[in-house]
Design an enzyme around this catalytic site. Structure first.
Site, PDB file in Angstrom:
ATOM      1  CE  LYS A 178      49.289  50.838  69.575  1.00  0.00           C
ATOM      2  NZ  LYS A 178      48.820  51.658  70.639  1.00  0.00           N
ATOM      3  NE  ARG A 179      52.343  51.894  64.436  1.00  0.00           N
ATOM      4  CZ  ARG A 179      52.981  52.100  65.570  1.00  0.00           C
ATOM      5  NH1 ARG A 179      53.708  51.137  66.090  1.00  0.00           N
ATOM      6  NH2 ARG A 179      52.920  53.256  66.188  1.00  0.00           N
TER       7      ARG A 179
END
Length: 72
Positions: free
Chosen positions: A49-50
């Site tokens: 998700k980063r």
């Protein structure tokens, strides 16, 4: 806890036996475990998700109508 099913990536397969032992030690009902293949980024790395943003969020798919019934 009321958890009946745990569905997660196959990278968690190796720690499942330890978690089952913990449930049993606590005399809790052991949920059913399912391990799915990982969805990889184009460069064959795990999605993050980063690094990959909203593409890994279930809410993104729900909001686009692709995950009807995913959330109660």
């Amino acid at each position: 806890m009321g958890i009946t099913h745990v569905i997660r990536g196959q990278d968690h397969l190796t720690n499942t036996h330890k978690q089952i032992l913990i449930y049993e030690a606590l005399s809790a009902t052991v949920p059913r475990f399912a391990h799915l293949p990982l969805i990889l980024a184009p460069n064959k790395s795990k999605l993050s998700k980063r690094k990959h943003g909203e593409v890994v969020s279930l809410t993104t798919y729900r909001d686009r109508g692709l995950c009807a019934g995913c959330f109660s």
